[in-house]
Structure formats: structure tokens, C-alpha cells
Design an enzyme around this catalytic site. Structure first.
Site, short mmCIF file in Angstrom:
data_model
loop_
_atom_site.label_atom_id
_atom_site.label_comp_id
_atom_site.label_asym_id
_atom_site.label_seq_id
_atom_site.Cartn_x
_atom_site.Cartn_y
_atom_site.Cartn_z
N GLU A 235 12.52 18.87 -24.06
CA GLU A 235 11.71 19.14 -22.86
C GLU A 235 12.28 20.33 -22.08
O GLU A 235 11.53 21.04 -21.41
CB GLU A 235 11.60 17.90 -21.97
CG GLU A 235 10.91 16.70 -22.60
CD GLU A 235 9.37 16.76 -22.54
OE1 GLU A 235 8.81 17.76 -22.06
OE2 GLU A 235 8.74 15.77 -22.99
N ASN B 102 1.97 19.92 -21.06
CA ASN B 102 1.66 19.14 -22.27
C ASN B 102 1.83 19.97 -23.54
O ASN B 102 1.41 19.53 -24.62
CB ASN B 102 0.24 18.59 -22.20
CG ASN B 102 0.07 17.62 -21.05
OD1 ASN B 102 0.99 16.87 -20.74
ND2 ASN B 102 -1.08 17.67 -20.40
N LYS C 234 9.07 23.01 -13.37
CA LYS C 234 8.10 21.93 -13.20
C LYS C 234 7.61 21.87 -11.76
O LYS C 234 6.42 21.67 -11.51
CB LYS C 234 8.71 20.57 -13.62
CG LYS C 234 7.68 19.46 -13.49
CD LYS C 234 7.91 18.27 -14.35
CE LYS C 234 6.74 17.28 -14.18
NZ LYS C 234 6.91 16.06 -14.94
N HIS D 66 2.45 18.24 -26.76
CA HIS D 66 2.29 16.80 -26.53
C HIS D 66 1.07 16.19 -27.22
O HIS D 66 1.04 14.97 -27.43
CB HIS D 66 2.27 16.49 -25.03
CG HIS D 66 3.65 16.51 -24.43
ND1 HIS D 66 4.46 17.62 -24.46
CD2 HIS D 66 4.37 15.55 -23.79
CE1 HIS D 66 5.61 17.33 -23.86
NE2 HIS D 66 5.58 16.09 -23.45
N ARG E 132 0.82 -1.22 0.00
CA ARG E 132 0.00 0.00 0.00
C ARG E 132 0.85 1.27 0.00
O ARG E 132 0.39 2.34 0.38
CB ARG E 132 -0.99 0.03 1.16
CG ARG E 132 -1.97 -1.13 1.09
CD ARG E 132 -3.18 -0.92 1.97
NE ARG E 132 -4.10 -2.02 1.78
CZ ARG E 132 -4.02 -3.18 2.43
NH1 ARG E 132 -3.05 -3.36 3.32
NH2 ARG E 132 -4.88 -4.13 2.20
N HIS F 1 10.31 9.86 -27.92
CA HIS F 1 9.35 10.81 -27.36
C HIS F 1 9.82 12.27 -27.52
O HIS F 1 9.05 13.13 -27.99
CB HIS F 1 9.11 10.50 -25.89
CG HIS F 1 8.19 11.46 -25.21
ND1 HIS F 1 6.84 11.57 -25.52
CD2 HIS F 1 8.43 12.43 -24.27
CE1 HIS F 1 6.29 12.52 -24.78
NE2 HIS F 1 7.24 13.06 -24.02
N ARG G 238 -1.23 22.24 -14.62
CA ARG G 238 -0.25 21.20 -14.97
C ARG G 238 -0.36 20.81 -16.44
O ARG G 238 0.61 20.35 -17.05
CB ARG G 238 -0.38 19.97 -14.05
CG ARG G 238 0.73 18.96 -14.28
CD ARG G 238 0.88 17.95 -13.15
NE ARG G 238 1.94 17.01 -13.45
CZ ARG G 238 2.51 16.20 -12.58
NH1 ARG G 238 2.09 16.19 -11.32
NH2 ARG G 238 3.47 15.38 -12.93
N HIS H 127 2.02 12.93 -29.05
CA HIS H 127 1.46 11.60 -28.75
C HIS H 127 0.84 10.98 -30.00
O HIS H 127 0.92 9.77 -30.21
CB HIS H 127 0.42 11.70 -27.63
CG HIS H 127 1.05 11.99 -26.29
ND1 HIS H 127 0.36 12.60 -25.26
CD2 HIS H 127 2.29 11.77 -25.82
CE1 HIS H 127 1.18 12.73 -24.22
NE2 HIS H 127 2.34 12.24 -24.54
N LYS I 137 4.14 11.43 -11.34
CA LYS I 137 3.35 10.58 -12.24
C LYS I 137 4.08 9.26 -12.43
O LYS I 137 5.25 9.24 -12.81
CB LYS I 137 3.16 11.25 -13.61
CG LYS I 137 2.10 12.33 -13.61
CD LYS I 137 1.82 12.80 -15.03
CE LYS I 137 0.77 13.91 -15.04
NZ LYS I 137 0.54 14.44 -16.41
N GLU J 113 -3.10 17.61 -12.01
CA GLU J 113 -3.48 18.06 -13.36
C GLU J 113 -4.97 18.37 -13.49
O GLU J 113 -5.66 17.89 -14.40
CB GLU J 113 -3.02 17.04 -14.42
CG GLU J 113 -2.95 17.67 -15.81
CD GLU J 113 -2.28 16.80 -16.86
OE1 GLU J 113 -1.24 16.21 -16.57
OE2 GLU J 113 -2.83 16.73 -17.96
N1 GLY Z 1 5.16 15.18 -18.11
C1 GLY Z 1 4.01 15.93 -17.79
C2 GLY Z 1 3.68 15.93 -16.34
O1 GLY Z 1 4.44 15.45 -15.52
O2 GLY Z 1 2.63 16.42 -15.99
#
Ligand code: GLY
Length: 382
Positions: free
Chosen positions: A198, A257, A239, A260, A134, A279, A253, A264, A156, A249
Site C-alpha cells: 500500500e 483503489n 491519502k 484493488h 449516535r 489483502h 478517492r 478483491h 471508512k 469517494e
Molecule cells: N482504502 C481506500 C480508501 O480509504 O478509500
């Protein structure tokens, strides 16, 4: 991105970037040679804890022994778990095997998972750490530029499903991120350039001064002097600021993107085949398209869109749909691939657009037809 000669300058002092998330706050430490002191930093974080190092088969020989020596010197018992390199490792099967490997290594609630690798290692092991017993703490030691400036920061984690990338995962913040910028010396030109896309993104989002700096200093960033540490730290600071105000997000956030939605779609259309497009290369094309799309919508000066593409191209990155090896399919195929993106809500496309360099904003509800016309013009070379 052609390398300038390696810098002989003495390493600069490490930089610390805080990520302010209340009880989930942590530090990102950035500097050359930090791996040697990883054991001491980790021992301070979790006295008496055991550790499991998750890495990939390419990095196991390259960086794992130095980390293991540092942990041993700090009195931390560590087990190494190795996964095959590449996106295919972000699978249900590999996730289950990793969880079982961590349990077999007797990693307990108070122990640590250490991700030593790029985005794949970080995403997979972070997700395993999120659910194992957990939730156990994890430390990110990113070894690619892309992971140092993006995927290792912000919590993430996840794996891919047959339905798409990163569709199964969790927000699980690391307890510490150690960015040893010397580890980037061994990256290929292509991998370094891809991560650099990036870095440029942060200037384009809301820091025009940083974009100016990138234009002037990118060769030194590649060479590995203090400019590299500055680029990584500025990216992580940008960031961290966004993540601190919108961890999950729900709002800002999404600015991360930028480029992106296009990227994508291109990755999907090239079958996630890294021989054709990685990427960061897709992001470089996506950033260029986002600015030219903003120009086409009369939001952004053409001069800014031109500067974005010129800088990325100078660094050896692709900037046009025609640059994708093997092609992309037609405008309908690209729009179709975009509408499968998880950021599409109720059929409307959400883009991050720009009023200029450093002036990006979230633009929901862009009609698919407008996007299709723009892409058709791009494909026609107009
Ligand atoms: N790579 C985008 C984010 O971490 O929100």
C-alpha cells in the site's frame, strides 16, 4: 521482504500530517515511541473524557499495557475491550457485542473509543463509535503498516455482510491518528511486506519520485530508521490530500483503489483465507496486473510495468496470478469475481489504469471481454 539490521539511530522528531476536512479535521502523528505519550495527546483532545480501548487478543498483551499506563498517567480512566483477531470479527454479531460492551463500560457521548490494532480493530471499532449514542469520537492507534498507511486514515469504517466485505458501514473520521512506527518492529516479514504494497501504491498513483525513493530505500523502511517514518508520513500525506478533496469517494478517492479490483477478486476466490493470501499480497498482484493491463492497452510503457513488478517482487511480494497458493480458477472465474465487486456499476468494470508510474487515472466502462482476454493471457504466462 528481508529485514536489514535494526537502526540504532536516535528517533527522529514526530511528523504531523493534517487531514483538512472542515469541522472534521484532525491530525495524524507519526514517529517512533508515540504510544508512551498517547495519554497526554488524548487528554488534550478531550479533557475529562473516559476511554474504551478496543484491541484484539494478540495485541492485548503486546501493546495495551503501555497504552493503559500512558492513559492512567494522563488521568484518563480506561476500560479494555478485546476481540478475537482476524477478519471474522468484522461481523454483525461481534459489532453488536462491541456496542453492548461499550454501553456496559458507560461510554458517553463525550467519551472516546480508542482503536488499538490493525484494520479489523479500526474498521469494527470505528463503526461502533460512529453509531454508539449516535456518534462518539474515536482515536486510531494503528499497529500494522497497512493500517498506518491506509485503513486508519480517511474515516471508512464498517463490517462485512454475507453479501461481501465492508458492505455495512459509515464514514466516521477519527479525532486523532497516532502512528507509532516502533510498533511495526514486531510484525512478521509477511505482514510488513503486505502493508508495504500500500506504501508503493501511493508512488504509483501520482508520485513517481516517491516510487523512485521506495526502490532505493525499502530496506531502510523495513529496518525502522527515519526512512520508515518518512514512508508512513508520505503515504498518509498522499491519502490525506485525496480524502480532503473527495471524502466520500464521489471522484478522486477511487484512485486509492489502484490494483484493488483485481485484488478483491483474488481475495474472494481464495475465500479470504489469510493462509493463502492476505489483502496486501492481493494488492501487490493487483498493482502488477493494473500496470500490465495498462501496458496491454498501450497506455503505459512496458518498462514501467516491469519496474513495478520487479520492485514488489524484490520486497518478497507476489506479482502474478500464478503466485496465488492453490490457484485462482480460470479467466471467467476471475472476471465473475470482479463483477461482484461493489465498484462495478451497471455491469461495466471501472479500473484504475496508468499512463506510467505516478500517472494513474480512473477508467470507467472497460468491457469485461477485454479484461477476460488479458487475464487469459496472464494465466497462460504470455
Ligand atoms: N482504502 C481506500 C480508501 O480509504 O478509500
Amino acid at each position: 521482504m528481508t529485514a536489514a539490521p535494526s537502526s540504532a539511530a536516535a528517533p527522529a522528531a514526530p511528523i504531523t500530517v493534517p487531514v483538512a476536512l472542515a469541522e472534521r479535521s484532525y491530525h495524524i502523528r507519526i514517529g517512533r515511541g508515540l504510544l508512551a505519550g498517547a495519554g497526554a495527546a488524548i487528554a488534550g483532545l478531550a479533557p475529562g473524557a473516559r476511554a474504551a480501548i478496543v484491541t484484539d487478543e494478540n495485541l492485548a498483551g503486546l501493546h495495551a499495557p503501555a497504552l493503559e499506563a500512558s492513559l492512567a498517567a494522563a488521568g484518563i480512566a480506561a476500560t479494555r475491550l478485546t476481540i478475537p483477531p482476524g477478519e471474522a470479527s468484522k461481523s454483525y454479531a461481534r459489532f453488536a457485542a462491541l456496542c453492548d460492551g461499550l454501553l456496559a463500560a458507560k461510554i458517553e457521548r463525550n467519551d472516546l473509543v480508542i482503536a488499538l490494532g490493525g484494520g479489523v480493530v479500526g474498521d469494527l471499532s470505528g463503526f461502533a463509535a460512529a453509531v454508539l449514542r449516535r456518534g462518539v469520537r474515536f482515536v486510531q492507534i494503528p499497529t500494522s503498516l497497512l493500517a498506518q498507511v491506509d485503513s486508519s486514515v480517511g474515516g471508512k469504517t464498517g463490517i462485512n455482510s454475507p453479501h461481501g466485505k465492508n458492505l455495512v458501514g459509515a464514514f466516521h473520521q477519527p479525532a486523532l491518528v497516532l502512528c507509532d512506527t516502533a510498533l511495526l518492529d514486531t510484525l512478521s516479514e509477511r505482514e510488513f511486506a503486505a502493508g508495504y504494497a500500500e506504501v508503493v501504491k501511493y508512488g504509483l498513483i501520482d508520485d513517481a519520485g516517491f516510487f523512485d525513493w521506495c526502490e532505493a530505500n525499502w530496506r531502510r523502511v523495513r529496518a525502522g530508521g527515519p526512512e520508515r517514518d518518512h514512508a508512513v508520513a508520505t503515504s498518509c500525506r498522499a491519502k490525506a490530500a485525496i480524502v480532503a478533496r473527495d471524502e466520500r469517494e464521489d471522484g478522486d478517492r477511487a484512485l486509492l483503489n489502484l490494483g484493488h479490483t483485481f485484488a478483491h477478486a483474488l481475495e474472494r476466490l481464495t475465500g479470504y483465507d489469510s493462509a493463502r493470501l492476505v489483502h496486501g499480497e492481493a494488492v501487490a498482484i493487483g498493482l502488477s496486473l493494473a500496470f500490465r493491463f495498462s501496458q496491454a492497452l498501450e497506455l503505459c510503457p512496458g518498462q514501467d510495468a516491469g519496474r513495478v513488478a520487479a520492485h514488489l517482487a524484490a520486497c518478497g511480494l507476489p506479482t502474478r496470478l500464478q503466485d496465488v497458493p492453490g490457484g485462482t480458477g480460470d479467466a471467467d472465474a476471475i472476471v465473475e469475481a470482479m463483477t461482484q465487486d461493489k465498484k462495478v456499476r451497471r455491469g461495466a468494470l471501472t479500473f484504475i489504469l496508468a499512463r506510467g508510474i505516478g500517472r494513474s487515472f480512473i477508467a470507467p466502462g472497460i468491457p469485461a471481454e477485454t479484461v477476460r482476454d488479458f487475464i487469459a493471457r496472464e494465466l497462460a504466462g504470455a
